[in-house]
Design a protein around this motif. Structure first.
Motif, PDB file in Angstrom:
ATOM      1  N   LYS A 511       0.884  -1.316  -0.031  1.00 54.09           N
ATOM      2  CA  LYS A 511       0.030   0.067  -0.127  1.00 54.09           C
ATOM      3  C   LYS A 511       0.632   1.277   0.041  1.00 54.09           C
ATOM      4  O   LYS A 511       0.550   2.151  -0.633  1.00 54.09           O
ATOM      5  N   GLU A 512       1.875   1.084   0.811  1.00 54.60           N
ATOM      6  CA  GLU A 512       2.868   2.331   0.730  1.00 54.60           C
ATOM      7  C   GLU A 512       3.658   2.677  -0.657  1.00 54.60           C
ATOM      8  O   GLU A 512       3.550   3.567  -1.004  1.00 54.60           O
ATOM      9  N   ARG A 513       3.673   1.544  -1.132  1.00 54.91           N
ATOM     10  CA  ARG A 513       4.404   1.784  -2.493  1.00 54.91           C
ATOM     11  C   ARG A 513       3.494   2.369  -3.508  1.00 54.91           C
ATOM     12  O   ARG A 513       3.658   2.978  -4.521  1.00 54.91           O
ATOM     13  N   GLN A 514       2.120   2.031  -3.410  1.00 52.94           N
ATOM     14  CA  GLN A 514       1.134   2.239  -4.494  1.00 52.94           C
ATOM     15  C   GLN A 514       0.833   3.956  -4.220  1.00 52.94           C
ATOM     16  O   GLN A 514       0.514   4.481  -5.201  1.00 52.94           O
ATOM     17  N   LYS A 515       0.982   4.084  -3.054  1.00 49.09           N
ATOM     18  CA  LYS A 515       0.785   5.659  -2.595  1.00 49.09           C
ATOM     19  C   LYS A 515       1.754   6.522  -3.409  1.00 49.09           C
ATOM     20  O   LYS A 515       1.322   7.624  -4.191  1.00 49.09           O
ATOM     21  N   GLU A 516       2.865   6.175  -3.329  1.00 48.74           N
ATOM     22  CA  GLU A 516       4.046   6.949  -4.087  1.00 48.74           C
ATOM     23  C   GLU A 516       3.877   7.033  -5.694  1.00 48.74           C
ATOM     24  O   GLU A 516       4.057   7.871  -6.239  1.00 48.74           O
ATOM     25  N   ILE A 517       3.290   5.743  -6.152  1.00 50.01           N
ATOM     26  CA  ILE A 517       3.183   5.726  -7.786  1.00 50.01           C
ATOM     27  C   ILE A 517       2.009   6.763  -8.058  1.00 50.01           C
ATOM     28  O   ILE A 517       2.055   7.304  -8.961  1.00 50.01           O
ATOM     29  N   ALA A 518       0.999   6.552  -7.256  1.00 48.60           N
ATOM     30  CA  ALA A 518      -0.211   7.476  -7.345  1.00 48.60           C
ATOM     31  C   ALA A 518       0.175   8.970  -7.492  1.00 48.60           C
ATOM     32  O   ALA A 518      -0.445   9.852  -8.282  1.00 48.60           O
ATOM     33  N   LEU A 519       1.037   9.402  -6.609  1.00 46.02           N
ATOM     34  CA  LEU A 519       1.325  10.838  -6.576  1.00 46.02           C
ATOM     35  C   LEU A 519       2.140  11.307  -7.823  1.00 46.02           C
ATOM     36  O   LEU A 519       1.925  12.460  -8.425  1.00 46.02           O
ATOM     37  N   LEU A 520       3.115  10.250  -8.375  1.00 47.92           N
ATOM     38  CA  LEU A 520       3.915  10.588  -9.708  1.00 47.92           C
ATOM     39  C   LEU A 520       2.774  10.625 -10.750  1.00 47.92           C
ATOM     40  O   LEU A 520       2.883  11.563 -11.776  1.00 47.92           O
ATOM     41  N   GLU A 521       1.660   9.945 -10.873  1.00 53.07           N
ATOM     42  CA  GLU A 521       0.783   9.785 -11.912  1.00 53.07           C
ATOM     43  C   GLU A 521      -0.122  11.151 -12.050  1.00 53.07           C
ATOM     44  O   GLU A 521      -0.253  11.649 -13.204  1.00 53.07           O
ATOM     45  N   SER A 522      -0.423  11.449 -10.890  1.00 50.63           N
ATOM     46  CA  SER A 522      -1.340  12.646 -10.812  1.00 50.63           C
ATOM     47  C   SER A 522      -0.507  13.999 -11.282  1.00 50.63           C
ATOM     48  O   SER A 522      -1.019  14.932 -11.844  1.00 50.63           O
ATOM     49  N   GLU A 523       0.739  14.088 -10.950  1.00 51.48           N
ATOM     50  CA  GLU A 523       1.692  15.134 -11.356  1.00 51.48           C
ATOM     51  C   GLU A 523       1.720  15.166 -12.922  1.00 51.48           C
ATOM     52  O   GLU A 523       1.578  16.172 -13.801  1.00 51.48           O
ATOM     53  N   LYS A 524       1.887  13.999 -13.563  1.00 51.48           N
ATOM     54  CA  LYS A 524       1.817  13.596 -15.266  1.00 51.48           C
ATOM     55  C   LYS A 524       0.518  14.258 -15.728  1.00 51.48           C
ATOM     56  O   LYS A 524       0.442  14.719 -16.738  1.00 51.48           O
TER      57      LYS A 524
END
Length: 859
Positions: A511-524
C-alpha cells in the motif's frame, strides 16, 4: 348545448410494460434454484417453481415466468395442491392480460376463482374478482364487469377487509357507464361513508363529481347542484381558482336545465372571471363566451347573444379548432335565421359546413347541412335546399347505420363471452368430478401401499436386530478416528494464523508503494491537461475564421437568388394578365349555363310534385290496411295509439286481429323509413294476416317464428355479407281474456308492464325478424297472469331515439320509462295527448329523426 364537463378523473385498466435496459437480478432466482435441486418434497418443489414464476413475472421476464408457472401448475394438479393451482392460474391470467390477450386471461381468472371459492380464500378471491371485472371492462362487457366489481366490494365488506377506494370507484363508474345511474349513486354514497373526515379533499371531490355526473344523466339537476356546491366549497378551501371556474361553469349548465336563466348567466359570468384570473386556455375561454351567449339567447337578448358568440368565435381565430368553430358558426347561423337575417345566417352556415368538414365531425356536419337547407328553403332556393337536405339525410342515415352495426357487434361479443363463461363453468364442474374419482383411486392405492409397507417393516425388523451389535462396534471405531482428525485440524489452524499475519505485513508494505506511484501519476496528468488547453485555444481560433468565410459566401449567394426571383416575378405578372382575359370569356359561358340550370330547376320541381302526389296516395293505401278503430274498440275498453310517421308514409306499423276470443296486437319497426319502410310494413301486415287469420296461429313465439321464415323467403335472404339485411323489430302481445293470460314475444323491442304502480321491463330476444346470425334460434314466449289494473306499453325506437331538449341530445329509454311511469294512472286519451305534447316540446326546432309508434293498453 354542450354536454356538462366532468371533473371526475376516470380510472384506466392497463398492463405493465418492459422497461428498456432493465437488468434481471439473478440472486433470488439462483437461491431458489439451488433449493429446488436439493429438496425432495413435491409440495416444496411446486411452491419454489411458483416463486420462480412470480419473481420472473415481476422482473418482466414473461417467457421464463410462463415456463415456471406451467411446470408448477402441472405438479400442483398431479399432487392435488389446490391453493398452488389457483395461484398459478391467477398468475398465468395476468401474463395473458400483459400480452393483451384479454379473453384468454379471463379464462384463467375464472378457473382460479372457482378454486379460491372452494378453498374459501376470501383475500385472494377479492383480487381475482377484481381482475375478472377489469378483463370484462376492457372487452366492453360492462354488465359482466359490474357483476364482478360488486362481488369484490360485497366480499370485502362481509369479511371486514378494508375496502380500497379503487373497488368502489370501479364499481360506481362502470355502473354509470352502463346506464345504471341510480345504482352508481348508491355506491358513491356508500364509498363516501368509508372516507374519514381527515381524508384528502381531492378524494371527496372525485366522489361528489361522480355523484353529480350520475344525477345529471338521471335527470336530477337539483341533486346534481347540491353535489356541485360541495365540490365548490372543497376547491375553495384548496384555493384552486382554475377548478372553481370549471365548477361554476357546470353549475351554469344545471341552472339552464332548471330554466333558471338568470342564475345560469350569473354562474357563467363568475366562471369567466375566475377563468381569466387563473389564465385559462384560449379554447376554454371561447367556450365560456359561447355559454354566456346561449344564456342571452334564452333571455331573448339577441344583441348580447350575437356579441358573445362572435367574441367566442374570434377567440379561436388563429387556432385549428375546427369542430368548435363549426359549432359556434352553426349557433350564429341559427340565431340569425330565427331573427330573420338570412344574409348573415347563410354566411355563417356556409362557414360552419367548411369547418365541420375540416374537423371531420360527421354528426356536426349533418346538423350544419340541415340548417343550411332550411336557410336556402326560406331564401326561396328550393333546388339547393333539396340538395343539402338530401346530404343531411344521407349522412345522418350512414351515422345511424354505423352506430347500429357497432351495437350489434358489441351484443355478439358479450353473448360469446357469456357463453364461454358458462361452458367454462360446466367444464370445471366436470373436472371436479374427475378429480374426486382420481382422489378416491389414489386413496385406495395408498391403502394397499401401507399394507405392503407393514409387511416389509416386519421383515426388516428381524434383520435389523442382527446388525445392531455389529453397528455398535463400527460406531466406536469411527468415534476414535474422529478424535484424531479433530486434533489434526487444530494444528493446521494454528499454522494458518501465522501465515495470515505474514500476509498482512506484506499488504501494508504494498500500500505504501502504491501511494508513491499515485502521486507521480497525478503530476503527469496535470501537465497533460495544460497541453490540451493550449491546443483547444488554437483550434477555436481556426473555427472562427472558417465561420466568417462561410457567412460571406452565404451573403453573396443570397444576392444572386434575389435577382433571379425578381426576373421570375416579372414573367408571372405577364401570365396573370393573360389569364384575366380568359376568365372574362369563361364568365360569359357561366351566364349561359345559369339559364340552363333555371330550366332544369323547373323540371325538378314538377317531378318533385308528381313524386309527392304518388307518396300521398301510397299513404292512403297504407292507412287503409291498418287495423280498424271499430275492431279495436270492440275488444279493448281503454287504449291509445300514438302514430307519427317521419315522412308521408311510415316504416313503423301497428297490426291487430281478433279471433277465438283472443286479441293479437303488435308494434313493428321496419328497416328504414319513408317509401322503403312502407313497402316492408305492407309485406309484414300481409304475412301476419296469413299466419294468424288463415293458419290459426295464436302463440306469440310461433307467430314471430313463422313471420321470420316468410320475410327471409320473400326477400331471398341467404346471409351473404354483400346482401341487404332488411327486416323488422317487433313487440307482439296475445291477450286471452277468457283464460286471463297475456303472452309476449319480442324481436329486439321489449314490452313495459306496469303493475301496482311499478314498471317492469319484459325483455325481447336480441334478434330481428329477418336474416341474422341467430336466425336458427326460436323466439321466446313469456306468459303472464292478468289480475286486472295492468297497463301494457309496446313501441318502436322512434320516441326514445329523438334528439331534443336544451342540449339537443337523445331522449333515451330510461327517461322514457320514467315518463310512462309518471302518467300511467291517467286515462289513455290523456296519456296520448301528453306523450304527443312532450315529444313535440322535446323535439323543439329539431327534425324528427324516425317514425314514432307507442301503443298503450289498460287491461
Amino acid at each position: 348545448m354542450k354536454r356538462i364537463a366532468q371533473i371526475l378523473l376516470f380510472f384506466f385498466i392497463s398492463g405493465s410494460f418492459i422497461l428498456p435496459g432493465k437488468v434481471y437480478s439473478q440472486s433470488k432466482a439462483d437461491s431458489l434454484k439451488r433449493i429446488l435441486a436439493t429438496t425432495k418434497s413435491a409440495y416444496n418443489k411446486t411452491s419454489i417453481l411458483y416463486e420462480l414464476a412470480l419473481d420472473a413475472f415481476q422482473e418482466k421476464f414473461f417467457s421464463q415466468a410462463a415456463s415456471y408457472a406451467n411446470q408448477s401448475l402441472d405438479m400442483a394438479i398431479q399432487e392435488d395442491i389446490k391453493v398452488l393451482q389457483a395461484k398459478n392460474l391467477f398468475l398465468m391470467g395476468k401474463m395473458e392480460i400483459q400480452e393483451k390477450n384479454h379473453e384468454k386471461g379471463l379464462q384463467y381468472f375464472l378457473r382460479s376463482s372457482k378454486l379460491f371459492e372452494t378453498l374459501k380464500d376470501t383475500t385472494h378471491l377479492i383480487l381475482v374478482y377484481e381482475q375478472v371485472g377489469d378483463a370484462y371492462y376492457t372487452l366492453n362487457a360492462l354488465e359482466k364487469a359490474v357483476e364482478y366489481y360488486e362481488k369484490t366490494v360485497t366480499l370485502a365488506l362481509a369479511a371486514d377487509i378494508p375496502v380500497r377506494n379503487k373497488w368502489f370507484e370501479k364499481t360506481a363508474l362502470t355502473l354509470s357507464e352502463s346506464g345504471q345511474y341510480g345504482q352508481s349513486i348508491h355506491y358513491f354514497r356508500q364509498w363516501l361513508q368509508f372516507v374519514p373526515e381527515e381524508q384528502s379533499e381531492y378524494l371527496k371531490i372525485r366522489i361528489y363529481s361522480g355523484m353529480a355526473d350520475n344525477y345529471i344523466h338521471n335527470n336530477q339537476p337539483e341533486e346534481a347542484l347540491t353535489s356541485y356546491h360541495h365540490i365548490y366549497n372543497l376547491f375553495d378551501q384548496l384555493k384552486d381558482t382554475m377548478a372553481l371556474s370549471v365548477v361554476a361553469n357546470n353549475m351554469g349548465f344545471l341552472y339552464l336545465d332548471l330554466n333558471e336563466d338568470e342564475k345560469a348567466l350569473a354562474s357563467f359570468r363568475e366562471s369567466l372571471q375566475l377563468g381569466l384570473k387563473a389564465k385559462i386556455g384560449t379554447v376554454e375561454l371561447s367556450k365560456l363566451y359561447s355559454n354566456i351567449g346561449i344564456c342571452y339567447q334564452n333571455l331573448k337578448d339577441f344583441d348580447n347573444s350575437i356579441i358573445y358568440l362572435r367574441l367566442a368565435l374570434k377567440t379561436l381565430e388563429n387556432l385549428e379548432e375546427y369542430r368548435e368553430k363549426a359549432r359556434l358558426e352553426n349557433l350564429l347561423a341559427t340565431l340569425f335565421f330565427n331573427t330573420g337575417d338570412l344574409y348573415n345566417a347563410e354566411v355563417y352556415s356556409r362557414n360552419s359546413i367548411e369547418s365541420a368538414k375540416k374537423a371531420n365531425a360527421l354528426e356536426l356536419l349533418s346538423v350544419c347541412y340541415h340548417m343550411y337547407s332550411r336557410i336556402l328553403r326560406e331564401g326561396n332556393d328550393p333546388v339547393s335546399a333539396l340538395e343539402y337536405y338530401e346530404k343531411y339525410l344521407s349522412l345522418r342515415d350512414s351515422i345511424l347505420l354505423e352506430k347500429r352495426i357497432e351495437e350489434q357487434k358489441l351484443i355478439q361479443r358479450i353473448d360469446a363471452l357469456e357463453k364461454s363463461e358458462e361452458e367454462l363453468k360446466l367444464r370445471l364442474a366436470d373436472e371436479q368430478l374427475k378429480d374426486l374419482a382420481l382422489k378416491q383411486f389414489r386413496l385406495e392405492a395408498e391403502k394397499r401401499e401401507r399394507e405392503l409397507e407393514l409387511l416389509r417393516s416386519e421383515k426388516e425388523l428381524e434383520e435389523s436386530e442382527k446388525d445392531r451389535l455389529q453397528q455398535s462396534l463400527e460406531i466406536a471405531r469411527q468415534k476414535h478416528e474422529a478424535e484424531l482428525r479433530e486434533n489434526e485440524l487444530k494444528r493446521l489452524e494454528q499454522e494458518k494464523e501465522i501465515q495470515d499475519l505474514l500476509l498482512k505485513q506484506k499488504e501494508a508494505e504494498e500500500k505504501e508503494r502504491q501511494k508513491e506511484i499515485a502521486l507521480l501519476e497525478s503530476e503527469k496528468e496535470r501537465q497533460l491537461l495544460e497541453l490540451e488547453k493550449q491546443a483547444e485555444a488554437k483550434k477555436r481560433a481556426q473555427w472562427m475564421f472558417a465561420l466568417s468565410s462561410v457567412i460571406v459566401v452565404l451573403i453573396l449567394i443570397g444576392l444572386v437568388i434575389t435577382r433571379k426571383k425578381n426576373t421570375i416575378l416579372a414573367k408571372q405578372k405577364v401570365e396573370i394578365e393573360e389569364k384575366n382575359s380568359d376568365l372574362e370569356q369563361k364568365n360569359e359561358e357561366i351566364t349561359t349555363q345559369s339559364e340552363r340550370i333555371i330550366v332544369q330547376k323547373d323540371l325538378i320541381e314538377k317531378k318533385n310534385e308528381e313524386i309527392t302526389a304518388s307518396i300521398h296516395y301510397a299513404r292512403r293505401i297504407q292507412n287503409a290496411v291498418l287495423p280498424s278503430v271499430k275492431m279495436l274498440h270492440e275488444y279493448l275498453s281503454d287504449y291509445f295509439i300514438l302514430f307519427k310517421p317521419k315522412d308521408i308514409v311510415s316504416g313503423d306499423f301497428y297490426w291487430a286481429a281478433a279471433k277465438n276470443n283472443k286479441l293479437i296486437i303488435t308494434a313493428a319497426d321496419c328497416t328504414g323509413h319513408g317509401v322503403p319502410g312502407a313497402f316492408m310494413s305492407l309485406l309484414g301486415m300481409s304475412f301476419l294476416n296469413e299466419i294468424v287469420l288463415k293458419h290459426d296461429t295464436f302463440e306469440a313465439d310461433k307467430i314471430l317464428n313463422d313471420l321470420r321464415k316468410e320475410v327471409i323467403q320473400s326477400l331471398k335472404q341467404s346471409g351473404r355479407e354483400d346482401e341487404a339485411k332488411d327486416g323488422m323489430d317487433m313487440a307482439l302481445c296475445v291477450i286471452d281474456k277468457e283464460r286471463r293470460k297475456l303472452q309476449f314475444a319480442g324481436a329486439n323491442n321489449p314490452m313495459y308492464l306496469i303493475r301496482k304502480g311499478e314498471l317492469e321491463k319484459i325483455k325481447a330476444d336480441r334478434m330481428p325478424i329477418g336474416i341474422h346470425f341467430r336466425s336458427d334460434h326460436p323466439f321466446t314466449k313469456q306468459e303472464f297472469e292478468i289480475k286486472g289494473g295492468e297497463t301494457v306499453y309496446i313501441f318502436s325506437d322512434g320516441f326514445a331515439d329523438q334528439f331534443g331538449g336544451d342540449e339537443g341530445r337523445k331522449l333515451k329509454y330510461k327517461p322514457f320509462q320514467e315518463l310512462l311511469s309518471s302518467i300511467h294512472s291517467k286515462s289513455m286519451k290523456e296519456q296520448k295527448e301528453y306523450l304527443d305534447y312532450f315529444f313535440e316540446n322535446w323535439r323543439g326546432h329539431l327534425e324528427q329523426i324516425d317514425d314514432v309508434l307507442v301503443i298503450g293498453i289498460k287491461i
